[in-house]
Design a protein around this motif. Structure first.
Motif, PDB file in Angstrom:
ATOM      1  N   GLU A 178       0.823  -1.201   0.000  1.00 52.68           N
ATOM      2  CA  GLU A 178       0.000   0.000   0.000  1.00 52.68           C
ATOM      3  C   GLU A 178       0.864   1.262   0.000  1.00 52.68           C
ATOM      4  OE1 GLU A 178      -3.816  -0.692   2.667  1.00 52.68           O
ATOM      5  OE2 GLU A 178      -2.088  -1.690   3.534  1.00 52.68           O
ATOM      6  N   SER A 179       0.258   2.374  -0.380  1.00 52.46           N
ATOM      7  CA  SER A 179       0.956   3.654  -0.323  1.00 52.46           C
ATOM      8  C   SER A 179       1.407   3.930   1.104  1.00 52.46           C
ATOM      9  CB  SER A 179       0.037   4.784  -0.796  1.00 52.46           C
ATOM     10  OG  SER A 179      -0.327   4.604  -2.148  1.00 52.46           O
ATOM     11  N   LYS A 206       8.046   1.643   0.043  1.00 53.56           N
ATOM     12  CA  LYS A 206       8.590   1.114  -1.216  1.00 53.56           C
ATOM     13  C   LYS A 206       9.507   2.123  -1.916  1.00 53.56           C
ATOM     14  CE  LYS A 206       4.653   0.557  -3.291  1.00 53.56           C
ATOM     15  NZ  LYS A 206       3.814   1.302  -2.327  1.00 53.56           N
ATOM     16  N   GLU A 259       7.311   2.742  -9.511  1.00 53.58           N
ATOM     17  CA  GLU A 259       5.923   2.905  -9.959  1.00 53.58           C
ATOM     18  C   GLU A 259       5.870   3.625 -11.315  1.00 53.58           C
ATOM     19  OE1 GLU A 259       2.783   3.232  -7.295  1.00 53.58           O
ATOM     20  OE2 GLU A 259       4.027   3.452  -5.506  1.00 53.58           O
ATOM     21  N   HIS A 272       2.115  -0.540  -6.526  1.00 58.49           N
ATOM     22  CA  HIS A 272       1.086  -0.904  -5.558  1.00 58.49           C
ATOM     23  C   HIS A 272       0.001  -1.749  -6.202  1.00 58.49           C
ATOM     24  CE1 HIS A 272      -0.449   2.936  -7.296  1.00 58.49           C
ATOM     25  NE2 HIS A 272      -1.582   2.274  -7.289  1.00 58.49           N
TER      26      HIS A 272
END
Length: 341
Positions: free
Chosen positions: A54-55, A59, A186, A219
């Motif tokens: 998740e945000s 990461k 991302e 994500h």
């Protein structure tokens, strides 16, 4: 696990080794934010390892620590046998040629005052790998062709391109120094779904052509599934499950992984209507004050609280199916959290 590192099952030396990396922000000013809290893994040459969560789970912070855009609080980042966290100045700069990053936002990562040619050529000029003039223009045009853009766009500015085209420019810039490892932070999350597929296909083509190694941060597990050999699931600064991509989508040993996969929508309404969503209660705890014991126990549907889940940190260890997972009750994930993925 060897020396705290998530080892790859095949023989050979890893090209990138992350050993017990910690990144805390605000140390010395009250409680520090534990963005990354003891992460270890190996990546083999030519492999794509997905990193999902998740945000806010840490990461992107981990990706920036690996590339040394921000320093680690502690731990090692070993690139081809060299711990780059110990390097400074010109030695770090030279080692960084082998390790590049593709940023998430194609609108913010390109300088609007520079032409596309200058953006792509900047790393070449900085490292004195090419002079100015025809040789520089030829190399820029070659890179634009490589990422599927018109080579004569080199005199245009970023605002003249779409989001997908801008991301291709960012990829061309990352390729300019002929790196061996690319951190993909991302790279498709800001793009339309149709464009996402094009960028993923491009990254796969480039990997085959240039023998690249990727850490692919995302994500969206459905995106990671198509590009990754292995997938690592991250929660609140730590890795909670690791498995080969296909294996992870067939079965899960951590309830958080199970919940993430259950949230992926299925296009077929008949299948979607029969699926069971694993619902998580509460909010993600603050990394400034993480829970005791298992970090996930405050939201876990099978946690034993009070009990071992709240008191004991589960080790990231090999389970009978070959997954690495940090869960005291991984044998109950399939039975108690049955879901069609």
């Amino acid at each position: 696990m060897t020396d705290g590192v998530i080892a790859h099952p095949t023989a050979g030396e890893p090209i990138l080794r992350v050993v017990n990396v910690v990144k805390h922000f605000g140390a010395g000013v009250g409680a520090s934010v534990k963005a990354v809290d003891g992460v270890s893994f190996d990546i083999m040459p030519g492999e794509t390892v997905g990193l999902v969560g998740e945000s806010g789970c840490g990461k992107s912070t981990l990706g920036r620590v690996i590339t040394q855009l921000i320093p680690a609080t502690s731990g090692e980042v070993i690139l081809e046998g060299v711990d780059i966290t110990k390097l400074r100045g010109e030695k770090l700069r030279q080692q960084r040629k082998q390790l590049q990053i593709i940023f998430q936002d194609p609108y913010a990562s390109l300088d609007p005052r520079m032409t596309v040619g200058d953006i792509i050529a900047e790393p070449l000029v900085n490292f004195k790998m090419i002079g100015r003039g025809k040789a520089r223009d030829a190399r820029v045009q070659e890179l634009l062709r490589t990422v599927g853009l018109n080579p004569y766009f080199n005199n245009r500015y970023p605002h003249e391109f779409s989001g997908g085209q801008r991301q291709r420019i960012g990829i061309a810039r990352a390729l300019a120094l002929n790196p061996k490892v690319i951190i993909c932070d991302e790279p498709v999350s800001a793009l339309d779904v149709s464009i996402q597929a094009q960028i993923i296909n491009l990254l796969e083509d480039l990997q085959r052509e240039f023998h690249l190694t990727y850490l692919f941060i995302a994500h969206d597990l459905s995106v990671v599934r198509h590009i990754s050999n292995r997938v690592m699931v991250m929660y609140l600064g730590r890795i909670c499950e690791v498995a080969p991509s296909d294996d992870l989508y067939r079965s899960q040993d951590h309830p958080y992984t199970r919940a993430l996969l259950s949230s992926i929508p299925v296009p077929d309404p008949r299948i979607e209507s029969k699926r069971r969503l694993v619902e998580l209660t509460g909010e993600i705890p603050s990394p400034r004050n993480p829970p005791s014991g298992c970090l996930f126990h405050t939201r876990c549907p099978i946690a034993q609280v009070p009990g071992v889940c709240a008191d004991v940190v589960p080790p990231l260890e090999m389970k009978p199916d070959g997954h690495l997972a940090s869960c005291h009750f991984s044998d109950q994930v399939r039975t108690k959290l049955a879901v069609t993925v």
